[in-house]
Design a protein around this motif. Structure first.
Motif, PDB file in Angstrom:
ATOM      1  N   SER A 142       4.415  -4.878  10.622  1.00  0.00           N
ATOM      2  CA  SER A 142       3.655  -3.683  10.204  1.00  0.00           C
ATOM      3  C   SER A 142       4.388  -2.406  10.591  1.00  0.00           C
ATOM      4  O   SER A 142       3.854  -1.545  11.296  1.00  0.00           O
ATOM      5  CB  SER A 142       2.247  -3.693  10.813  1.00  0.00           C
ATOM      6  N   PRO A 143       5.643  -2.256  10.142  1.00  0.00           N
ATOM      7  CA  PRO A 143       6.446  -1.101  10.539  1.00  0.00           C
ATOM      8  C   PRO A 143       5.924   0.193   9.931  1.00  0.00           C
ATOM      9  O   PRO A 143       5.249   0.180   8.885  1.00  0.00           O
ATOM     10  CB  PRO A 143       7.833  -1.432   9.972  1.00  0.00           C
ATOM     11  N   VAL A 144       6.214   1.308  10.596  1.00  0.00           N
ATOM     12  CA  VAL A 144       5.906   2.631  10.062  1.00  0.00           C
ATOM     13  C   VAL A 144       7.163   3.132   9.362  1.00  0.00           C
ATOM     14  O   VAL A 144       8.204   3.306   9.993  1.00  0.00           O
ATOM     15  CB  VAL A 144       5.476   3.603  11.175  1.00  0.00           C
ATOM     16  N   SER A 145       7.081   3.349   8.066  1.00  0.00           N
ATOM     17  CA  SER A 145       8.254   3.699   7.269  1.00  0.00           C
ATOM     18  C   SER A 145       8.390   5.197   7.088  1.00  0.00           C
ATOM     19  O   SER A 145       7.521   5.846   6.490  1.00  0.00           O
ATOM     20  CB  SER A 145       8.181   3.028   5.895  1.00  0.00           C
ATOM     21  N   PHE A 146       9.489   5.728   7.597  1.00  0.00           N
ATOM     22  CA  PHE A 146       9.907   7.090   7.275  1.00  0.00           C
ATOM     23  C   PHE A 146      11.285   7.035   6.627  1.00  0.00           C
ATOM     24  O   PHE A 146      12.180   7.807   6.929  1.00  0.00           O
ATOM     25  CB  PHE A 146       9.889   7.982   8.522  1.00  0.00           C
ATOM     26  N   HIS A 147      11.412   6.051   5.738  1.00  0.00           N
ATOM     27  CA  HIS A 147      12.619   5.899   4.939  1.00  0.00           C
ATOM     28  C   HIS A 147      12.172   5.628   3.513  1.00  0.00           C
ATOM     29  O   HIS A 147      10.989   5.379   3.248  1.00  0.00           O
ATOM     30  CB  HIS A 147      13.485   4.742   5.472  1.00  0.00           C
ATOM     31  N   MET A 148      13.108   5.703   2.565  1.00  0.00           N
ATOM     32  CA  MET A 148      12.748   5.348   1.202  1.00  0.00           C
ATOM     33  C   MET A 148      12.463   3.842   1.130  1.00  0.00           C
ATOM     34  O   MET A 148      12.962   3.100   1.967  1.00  0.00           O
ATOM     35  CB  MET A 148      13.880   5.760   0.242  1.00  0.00           C
ATOM     36  N   PRO A 149      11.648   3.385   0.180  1.00  0.00           N
ATOM     37  CA  PRO A 149      11.014   4.099  -0.932  1.00  0.00           C
ATOM     38  C   PRO A 149       9.761   4.860  -0.523  1.00  0.00           C
ATOM     39  O   PRO A 149       9.188   4.611   0.540  1.00  0.00           O
ATOM     40  CB  PRO A 149      10.673   2.968  -1.906  1.00  0.00           C
ATOM     41  N   GLY A 150       9.346   5.753  -1.410  1.00  0.00           N
ATOM     42  CA  GLY A 150       8.245   6.652  -1.083  1.00  0.00           C
ATOM     43  C   GLY A 150       6.874   6.033  -1.088  1.00  0.00           C
ATOM     44  O   GLY A 150       5.956   6.578  -0.469  1.00  0.00           O
ATOM     45  N   HIS A 151       6.703   4.896  -1.765  1.00  0.00           N
ATOM     46  CA  HIS A 151       5.365   4.289  -1.800  1.00  0.00           C
ATOM     47  C   HIS A 151       4.967   3.688  -0.455  1.00  0.00           C
ATOM     48  O   HIS A 151       3.797   3.535  -0.156  1.00  0.00           O
ATOM     49  CB  HIS A 151       5.275   3.231  -2.900  1.00  0.00           C
ATOM     50  N   LYS A 152       5.972   3.320   0.366  1.00  0.00           N
ATOM     51  CA  LYS A 152       5.763   2.806   1.728  1.00  0.00           C
ATOM     52  C   LYS A 152       5.057   1.454   1.788  1.00  0.00           C
ATOM     53  O   LYS A 152       4.528   1.068   2.828  1.00  0.00           O
ATOM     54  CB  LYS A 152       5.001   3.826   2.593  1.00  0.00           C
ATOM     55  N   GLY A 153       5.040   0.725   0.676  1.00  0.00           N
ATOM     56  CA  GLY A 153       4.497  -0.629   0.744  1.00  0.00           C
ATOM     57  C   GLY A 153       3.324  -0.884  -0.179  1.00  0.00           C
ATOM     58  O   GLY A 153       2.799   0.023  -0.840  1.00  0.00           O
ATOM     59  N   ALA A 154       2.894  -2.136  -0.198  1.00  0.00           N
ATOM     60  CA  ALA A 154       1.863  -2.601  -1.137  1.00  0.00           C
ATOM     61  C   ALA A 154       0.533  -1.877  -0.959  1.00  0.00           C
ATOM     62  O   ALA A 154      -0.229  -1.739  -1.928  1.00  0.00           O
ATOM     63  CB  ALA A 154       1.662  -4.109  -0.972  1.00  0.00           C
ATOM     64  N   ARG A 155       0.259  -1.422   0.255  1.00  0.00           N
ATOM     65  CA  ARG A 155      -1.043  -0.799   0.497  1.00  0.00           C
ATOM     66  C   ARG A 155      -1.267   0.404  -0.413  1.00  0.00           C
ATOM     67  O   ARG A 155      -2.406   0.687  -0.813  1.00  0.00           O
ATOM     68  CB  ARG A 155      -1.161  -0.385   1.964  1.00  0.00           C
ATOM     69  N   PHE A 156      -0.184   1.144  -0.763  1.00  0.00           N
ATOM     70  CA  PHE A 156      -0.331   2.309  -1.630  1.00  0.00           C
ATOM     71  C   PHE A 156      -0.856   1.896  -2.997  1.00  0.00           C
ATOM     72  O   PHE A 156      -1.765   2.520  -3.554  1.00  0.00           O
ATOM     73  CB  PHE A 156       0.998   3.037  -1.792  1.00  0.00           C
ATOM     74  N   PHE A 157      -0.282   0.834  -3.564  1.00  0.00           N
ATOM     75  CA  PHE A 157      -0.711   0.378  -4.877  1.00  0.00           C
ATOM     76  C   PHE A 157      -2.128  -0.180  -4.825  1.00  0.00           C
ATOM     77  O   PHE A 157      -2.930   0.035  -5.747  1.00  0.00           O
ATOM     78  CB  PHE A 157       0.274  -0.672  -5.407  1.00  0.00           C
ATOM     79  N   ARG A 158      -2.456  -0.888  -3.752  1.00  0.00           N
ATOM     80  CA  ARG A 158      -3.817  -1.424  -3.624  1.00  0.00           C
ATOM     81  C   ARG A 158      -4.834  -0.288  -3.529  1.00  0.00           C
ATOM     82  O   ARG A 158      -5.904  -0.351  -4.135  1.00  0.00           O
ATOM     83  CB  ARG A 158      -3.906  -2.337  -2.398  1.00  0.00           C
ATOM     84  N   ARG A 159      -4.504   0.759  -2.771  1.00  0.00           N
ATOM     85  CA  ARG A 159      -5.427   1.876  -2.598  1.00  0.00           C
ATOM     86  C   ARG A 159      -5.638   2.659  -3.880  1.00  0.00           C
ATOM     87  O   ARG A 159      -6.658   3.336  -4.049  1.00  0.00           O
ATOM     88  CB  ARG A 159      -4.916   2.848  -1.520  1.00  0.00           C
ATOM     89  N   ASN A 160      -4.659   2.608  -4.781  1.00  0.00           N
ATOM     90  CA  ASN A 160      -4.721   3.447  -5.973  1.00  0.00           C
ATOM     91  C   ASN A 160      -4.952   2.659  -7.258  1.00  0.00           C
ATOM     92  O   ASN A 160      -4.588   3.096  -8.348  1.00  0.00           O
ATOM     93  CB  ASN A 160      -3.438   4.279  -6.069  1.00  0.00           C
ATOM     94  N   GLY A 161      -5.545   1.469  -7.110  1.00  0.00           N
ATOM     95  CA  GLY A 161      -6.022   0.749  -8.274  1.00  0.00           C
ATOM     96  C   GLY A 161      -5.064  -0.233  -8.906  1.00  0.00           C
ATOM     97  O   GLY A 161      -5.314  -0.704 -10.038  1.00  0.00           O
ATOM     98  N   ASP A 216       1.209   7.369 -14.017  1.00  0.00           N
ATOM     99  CA  ASP A 216      -0.254   7.367 -14.170  1.00  0.00           C
ATOM    100  C   ASP A 216      -0.961   7.797 -12.889  1.00  0.00           C
ATOM    101  O   ASP A 216      -1.960   8.524 -12.930  1.00  0.00           O
ATOM    102  CB  ASP A 216      -0.728   5.972 -14.585  1.00  0.00           C
ATOM    103  N   ILE A 217      -0.469   7.343 -11.748  1.00  0.00           N
ATOM    104  CA  ILE A 217      -1.092   7.731 -10.477  1.00  0.00           C
ATOM    105  C   ILE A 217      -0.974   9.236 -10.266  1.00  0.00           C
ATOM    106  O   ILE A 217      -1.935   9.902  -9.867  1.00  0.00           O
ATOM    107  CB  ILE A 217      -0.456   6.958  -9.304  1.00  0.00           C
ATOM    108  N   ILE A 218       0.210   9.794 -10.544  1.00  0.00           N
ATOM    109  CA  ILE A 218       0.404  11.235 -10.356  1.00  0.00           C
ATOM    110  C   ILE A 218      -0.492  12.021 -11.316  1.00  0.00           C
ATOM    111  O   ILE A 218      -1.125  13.017 -10.935  1.00  0.00           O
ATOM    112  CB  ILE A 218       1.881  11.611 -10.543  1.00  0.00           C
ATOM    113  N   ALA A 219      -0.550  11.576 -12.568  1.00  0.00           N
ATOM    114  CA  ALA A 219      -1.374  12.285 -13.555  1.00  0.00           C
ATOM    115  C   ALA A 219      -2.856  12.222 -13.205  1.00  0.00           C
ATOM    116  O   ALA A 219      -3.596  13.200 -13.388  1.00  0.00           O
ATOM    117  CB  ALA A 219      -1.131  11.703 -14.945  1.00  0.00           C
ATOM    118  N   GLY A 220      -3.301  11.084 -12.677  1.00  0.00           N
ATOM    119  CA  GLY A 220      -4.727  10.904 -12.421  1.00  0.00           C
ATOM    120  C   GLY A 220      -5.185  11.282 -11.025  1.00  0.00           C
ATOM    121  O   GLY A 220      -6.339  11.700 -10.845  1.00  0.00           O
ATOM    122  N   ARG A 221      -4.286  11.134 -10.038  1.00  0.00           N
ATOM    123  CA  ARG A 221      -4.694  11.348  -8.647  1.00  0.00           C
ATOM    124  C   ARG A 221      -3.761  12.299  -7.895  1.00  0.00           C
ATOM    125  O   ARG A 221      -3.803  12.382  -6.680  1.00  0.00           O
ATOM    126  CB  ARG A 221      -4.737  10.006  -7.910  1.00  0.00           C
TER     127      ARG A 221
END
Length: 474
Positions: A17-36, A277-282
């Motif tokens: 469960s590392p804390v990412s301050f490196h690329m990529p910007g999404h920082k892992g699967a949790r971002f996609f899960r949180r945004n649908g 789509d995420i940027i346009a909608g959220r």
């Protein structure tokens, strides 16, 4: 080194469960899960297809791929946008070769990414170096001045294009508006490598003048964005934006198909679609939250004694540049301390550790970084002087060297025998992917000692083989 291979390493790293301050910007699967987009994470293998009926073709877009590209045309207000599946690097290769005739001259910032130097070789192009200003306090390259670009255009009337990175790796932006006006006054195409600034346009839209303006808003003709670095597409995906009619789109498209894979990844293109789509909608919520987290971190971290945080004019503050040399820690040592606490930064240069924030970083990530820095600083006493050794080393990046034509005949010699010789292949510490020594430059003894230091510390130096040999003019 792990004996489990790539997948084994990735699985073990994710389990921490590392804390990412490196690329990529999404920082892992949790971002996609949180945004649908939970299903995207579950169905990755099923979505890995090729050009079946209805799937369109990246090199002759007519349906679904064009629809995704048009989403970026709308986001960036471009004349036309192109999806890239070989990273910003392929966009740079194509843009340069479409803008500079073979055998002609390209005015380029000395701190350009290695892909620009590869374009020189592929296009038989002569480089004219624009040297960035130096940020003396940190020994790094800063902005490229409009005056430097104007001087070089006037002195090299046959040059047809200018290319520079903005922001650079540390977040320092050049005055693209002023530079574009100079270029266009002399009928020169301006290409901006905005690999580290795909987010700038969105911040200006949702958060006002919090960050410098994007190259798209500032008059550049071609802008290439690594959407994977700070936004939410997958690694190796990017977008090229054509912003003016000066660009020959047919020639650009021909060069793109020459340098991109003929088996483009639909996973990468799907992630570009999702990102748009995420940027346009959220976007409003996400970018305002990102700014709030940054503001809170900078405010809290300013109270840590002995911690210096780099800031300068025209600065992209989503890049957090940390310096604890006043507490006796150089960049490598500070990185090790952060790694031990489960935090992984993007870049180390001398005394600087750069933490690259992204759209997927949460408030808890910034809090973890703050607590780690506070913990590291606790119990350490202030030093009388900075550790100047690293600052002197990083000043090599800003050094102007004797320049010769790029060698056509090459031979390999040991580093110890390379001093005073003409370099025949780029020598590139990675990251940041900016050549320390370029082909045609004379190799100095200081550079050799720095390369040895990096290799001893386990850093990657492209252009130096396993035996410690380097290519020089034969």
């Amino acid at each position: 080194m792990t004996e489990k291979g790539v997948f084994g390493f990735l699985k073990d790293h994710a389990a921490k469960s590392p804390v990412s301050f490196h690329m990529p910007g999404h920082k892992g699967a949790r971002f996609f899960r949180r945004n649908g987009y939970r299903n995207f994470m579950k169905g990755i293998a099923d979505y890995d297809i090729t050009e079946i009926p209805g799937a369109d073709n990246l090199f002759q877009t007519e349906s679904i791929i064009r629809e995704t590209a048009d989403k970026y045309k709308k986001l960036y207000k471009s004349e036309k946008s192109y999806l890239l599946v070989n990273g910003t690097s392929c966009g740079i290769l194509a843009a340069v070769m479409a803008s500079v005739p073979e055998g002609s001259k390209l005015i380029m910032a000395r701190n350009c990414h290695k892909s620009v130097f590869n374009a020189l070789t592929l296009g038989n192009i002569e480089p004219i170096y624009a040297y960035p200003e130096s940020v003396e306090e940190y020994g790094i390259m800063g902005p490229v001045s409009p005056e430097e670009i104007k001087r070089l255009i006037v002195e090299n009337k046959e040059a047809t294009a200018v290319i520079l990175p903005s922001p650079n790796y540390y977040g320092i932006c050049s005055d693209i508006k002023a530079i574009s006006e100079i270029c266009h006054r002399h009928n020169v195409t301006l290409i901006v490598d905005q690999a580290h600034g795909a987010h700038l346009k969105m911040f200006r839209k949702y958060c006002g003048k919090f960050l410098p303006p994007s190259a798209e808003e500032s008059g550049a003709d071609i802008v290439i964005n690594s959407t994977h670095k700070t936004l939410a597409s997958l690694t190796q995906s990017a977008v090229l934006n054509v912003m003016s009619e000066r660009v020959d789109k047919a020639l650009l498209e021909d060069k793109l198909q020459a340098v991109e894979s003929t088996s483009p990844s639909y996973l990468l293109m799907a992630s570009l679609d999702i990102n748009a789509d995420i940027i346009a909608g959220r976007g409003r919520r996400l970018f305002k939250g990102w700014k709030k987290n940054l503001d809170r971190f900078y405010d809290n971290a300013s109270n840590i004694e002995g911690l210096r945080i780099m800031k300068t004019d025209m600065f992209d503050s989503t890049k957090i540049n940390l310096d604890m040399s006043l507490l006796g820690l150089n960049g490598l040592e500070l990185e090790e301390e952060l790694n031990r606490r489960g935090i992984f930064p993007e870049l180390i240069t001398g005394n600087i550790v750069m933490c690259m924030t992204g759209i997927g970083n949460r408030r808890s990530d910034f809090a973890a970084l703050y607590e780690a820095l506070k913990d590291i600083a606790a119990g350490r006493s202030m030093c009388e002087e900075l550790q100047n050794k690293e600052l002197e080393e990083t000043s090599l990046w800003t050094k102007k060297r004797e320049l010769h034509p790029v060698p056509r005949r090459r031979k390999s010699v040991s580093l110890d025998k390379a001093a005073g010789k003409v370099c025949a292949s780029s020598v590139i510490p990675y990251p940041p992917g900016i050549p320390l020594i370029c082909p045609g430059e004379v190799i100095g003894s200081e550079e050799i000692e720095y390369i040895k230091y990096l290799r001893k510390e386990g850093e990657k130096v492209i252009g130096v083989d396993e035996e410690g040999k380097i290519l020089i003019e034969s």
